[in-house]
Design a protein around this motif. Structure first.
Motif, PDB file in Angstrom:
ATOM      1  N   PRO A  27     -15.116  17.071   4.992  1.00 41.77           N
ATOM      2  CA  PRO A  27     -13.942  17.416   4.188  1.00 41.77           C
ATOM      3  C   PRO A  27     -12.851  18.065   5.044  1.00 41.77           C
ATOM      4  CG  PRO A  27     -15.706  18.996   3.842  1.00 41.77           C
ATOM      5  CD  PRO A  27     -16.271  17.911   4.689  1.00 41.77           C
ATOM      6  N   LEU A  28     -11.620  17.771   4.717  1.00 36.12           N
ATOM      7  CA  LEU A  28     -10.462  18.339   5.409  1.00 36.12           C
ATOM      8  C   LEU A  28      -9.487  18.893   4.377  1.00 36.12           C
ATOM      9  CD1 LEU A  28      -9.745  15.451   7.955  1.00 36.12           C
ATOM     10  CD2 LEU A  28     -10.857  17.630   8.446  1.00 36.12           C
ATOM     11  N   ASN A  29      -8.663  19.836   4.784  1.00 34.42           N
ATOM     12  CA  ASN A  29      -7.570  20.346   3.949  1.00 34.42           C
ATOM     13  C   ASN A  29      -8.045  20.756   2.562  1.00 34.42           C
ATOM     14  OD1 ASN A  29      -5.809  19.746   6.088  1.00 34.42           O
ATOM     15  ND2 ASN A  29      -5.585  17.646   5.362  1.00 34.42           N
ATOM     16  N   PHE A  30      -9.082  21.575   2.530  1.00 34.87           N
ATOM     17  CA  PHE A  30      -9.654  22.106   1.289  1.00 34.87           C
ATOM     18  C   PHE A  30     -10.332  21.034   0.446  1.00 34.87           C
ATOM     19  CE2 PHE A  30      -6.156  25.016   2.319  1.00 34.87           C
ATOM     20  CZ  PHE A  30      -6.883  26.185   2.477  1.00 34.87           C
ATOM     21  N   GLY A  31     -10.691  19.897   1.044  1.00 31.81           N
ATOM     22  CA  GLY A  31     -11.431  18.873   0.321  1.00 31.81           C
ATOM     23  C   GLY A  31     -12.826  19.366  -0.027  1.00 31.81           C
ATOM     24  N   LYS A  32     -13.440  18.732  -0.967  1.00 34.26           N
ATOM     25  CA  LYS A  32     -14.772  19.142  -1.413  1.00 34.26           C
ATOM     26  C   LYS A  32     -15.827  18.699  -0.407  1.00 34.26           C
ATOM     27  CE  LYS A  32     -13.749  19.026  -6.323  1.00 34.26           C
ATOM     28  NZ  LYS A  32     -14.105  18.451  -7.630  1.00 34.26           N
ATOM     29  N   PRO A  33     -16.790  19.580  -0.090  1.00 39.53           N
ATOM     30  CA  PRO A  33     -17.860  19.183   0.826  1.00 39.53           C
ATOM     31  C   PRO A  33     -18.831  18.234   0.131  1.00 39.53           C
ATOM     32  CG  PRO A  33     -18.241  21.387   0.013  1.00 39.53           C
ATOM     33  CD  PRO A  33     -16.889  20.969  -0.509  1.00 39.53           C
ATOM     34  N   CYS A  34     -19.564  17.485   0.907  1.00 43.40           N
ATOM     35  CA  CYS A  34     -20.606  16.618   0.363  1.00 43.40           C
ATOM     36  C   CYS A  34     -21.714  17.485  -0.212  1.00 43.40           C
ATOM     37  CB  CYS A  34     -21.186  15.720   1.457  1.00 43.40           C
ATOM     38  SG  CYS A  34     -19.992  14.574   2.157  1.00 43.40           S
ATOM     39  N   VAL A  35     -22.262  17.061  -1.317  1.00 44.54           N
ATOM     40  CA  VAL A  35     -23.367  17.775  -1.952  1.00 44.54           C
ATOM     41  C   VAL A  35     -24.497  16.775  -2.123  1.00 44.54           C
ATOM     42  CG1 VAL A  35     -24.103  19.022  -4.005  1.00 44.54           C
ATOM     43  CG2 VAL A  35     -21.783  19.317  -3.158  1.00 44.54           C
ATOM     44  N   GLY A  36     -25.698  17.189  -1.822  1.00 47.60           N
ATOM     45  CA  GLY A  36     -26.840  16.306  -1.986  1.00 47.60           C
ATOM     46  C   GLY A  36     -27.704  16.312  -0.749  1.00 47.60           C
ATOM     47  N   THR A  37     -28.656  15.431  -0.746  1.00 41.68           N
ATOM     48  CA  THR A  37     -29.627  15.390   0.336  1.00 41.68           C
ATOM     49  C   THR A  37     -29.249  14.338   1.366  1.00 41.68           C
ATOM     50  OG1 THR A  37     -30.997  13.777  -0.801  1.00 41.68           O
ATOM     51  CG2 THR A  37     -31.466  16.087  -1.231  1.00 41.68           C
ATOM     52  N   LEU A  38     -29.641  14.584   2.594  1.00 41.46           N
ATOM     53  CA  LEU A  38     -29.429  13.626   3.669  1.00 41.46           C
ATOM     54  C   LEU A  38     -30.732  12.921   4.055  1.00 41.46           C
ATOM     55  CD1 LEU A  38     -27.121  15.726   6.010  1.00 41.46           C
ATOM     56  CD2 LEU A  38     -26.461  13.908   4.439  1.00 41.46           C
ATOM     57  N   PHE A  39     -31.852  13.411   3.525  1.00 42.35           N
ATOM     58  CA  PHE A  39     -33.162  12.909   3.920  1.00 42.35           C
ATOM     59  C   PHE A  39     -34.077  12.907   2.704  1.00 42.35           C
ATOM     60  CE2 PHE A  39     -37.319  13.267   6.012  1.00 42.35           C
ATOM     61  CZ  PHE A  39     -37.196  12.335   7.028  1.00 42.35           C
ATOM     62  N   GLN A  40     -34.807  11.829   2.470  1.00 49.94           N
ATOM     63  CA  GLN A  40     -35.777  11.742   1.382  1.00 49.94           C
ATOM     64  C   GLN A  40     -37.129  11.319   1.934  1.00 49.94           C
ATOM     65  OE1 GLN A  40     -34.056   8.895  -1.367  1.00 49.94           O
ATOM     66  NE2 GLN A  40     -33.311  10.532  -2.675  1.00 49.94           N
ATOM     67  N   THR A  41     -38.181  11.804   1.287  1.00 41.20           N
ATOM     68  CA  THR A  41     -39.551  11.458   1.652  1.00 41.20           C
ATOM     69  C   THR A  41     -40.289  11.052   0.384  1.00 41.20           C
ATOM     70  OG1 THR A  41     -39.502  13.090   3.422  1.00 41.20           O
ATOM     71  CG2 THR A  41     -41.652  12.303   2.752  1.00 41.20           C
ATOM     72  N   MET A  42     -41.155  10.054   0.487  1.00 40.34           N
ATOM     73  CA  MET A  42     -41.983   9.659  -0.656  1.00 40.34           C
ATOM     74  C   MET A  42     -43.392   9.353  -0.176  1.00 40.34           C
ATOM     75  SD  MET A  42     -41.024   5.783  -1.714  1.00 40.34           S
ATOM     76  CE  MET A  42     -41.336   4.414  -0.620  1.00 40.34           C
ATOM     77  N   GLY A  43     -44.346   9.478  -1.084  1.00 40.13           N
ATOM     78  CA  GLY A  43     -45.729   9.145  -0.781  1.00 40.13           C
ATOM     79  C   GLY A  43     -45.936   7.640  -0.776  1.00 40.13           C
TER      80      GLY A  43
END
Length: 128
Positions: A27-43
């Protein structure tokens, strides 16, 4: 977009597969940051190998937050957790949930408080 799932870590007794994604634009110029996960794991491959007692999967605790990517105007930081016990011999897999979290940090302005420009009323004109 998410990358493809990795190959399962075990052929039987339960393993794990994972996938990741990247932040494409910070994000730039007061833009909203990314929210959420960057990595997922499953069985995966949860069927028991012959002759083993079942062990259920267990998620570990979250680690500390990383340093913020910037000192002001809004950045991002992250934290990770791993699997403490992988499922085996037909044990329950871990819930498909995040292994990494991101969050906003240092959202204050780099310039402190600021005011917008304001005009005074027009003064009297000068007579020629």
């Amino acid at each position: 977009t998410w990358a493809s799932w990795t190959i399962c870590s075990h052929a039987c007794d339960g393993g794990q597969a994972s996938r990741s994604r990247d932040i494409e634009a910070q994000p730039l110029n007061f833009g909203k940051p990314c929210v959420g996960t960057l990595f997922q794991t499953m069985g995966c491959n949860t069927e028991a190998c012959p002759g083993n007692a079942p062990v259920d999967c267990a998620w570990g605790s979250w680690g500390d937050w990383s340093a913020c990517s910037v000192t002001c105007d809004g950045g991002q930081h992250s934290r990770h957790r791993g699997i403490d016990a992988e499922p085996s011999a037909g044990g329950k897999t871990c819930e498909a949930t995040a292994a990494m979290e991101t969050g906003a940090c240092n959202t204050g302005s780099c310039y402190g408080s600021f005011e917008t420009c304001g005009w005074s009323d027009w003064g009297e004109g000068v007579t020629c």
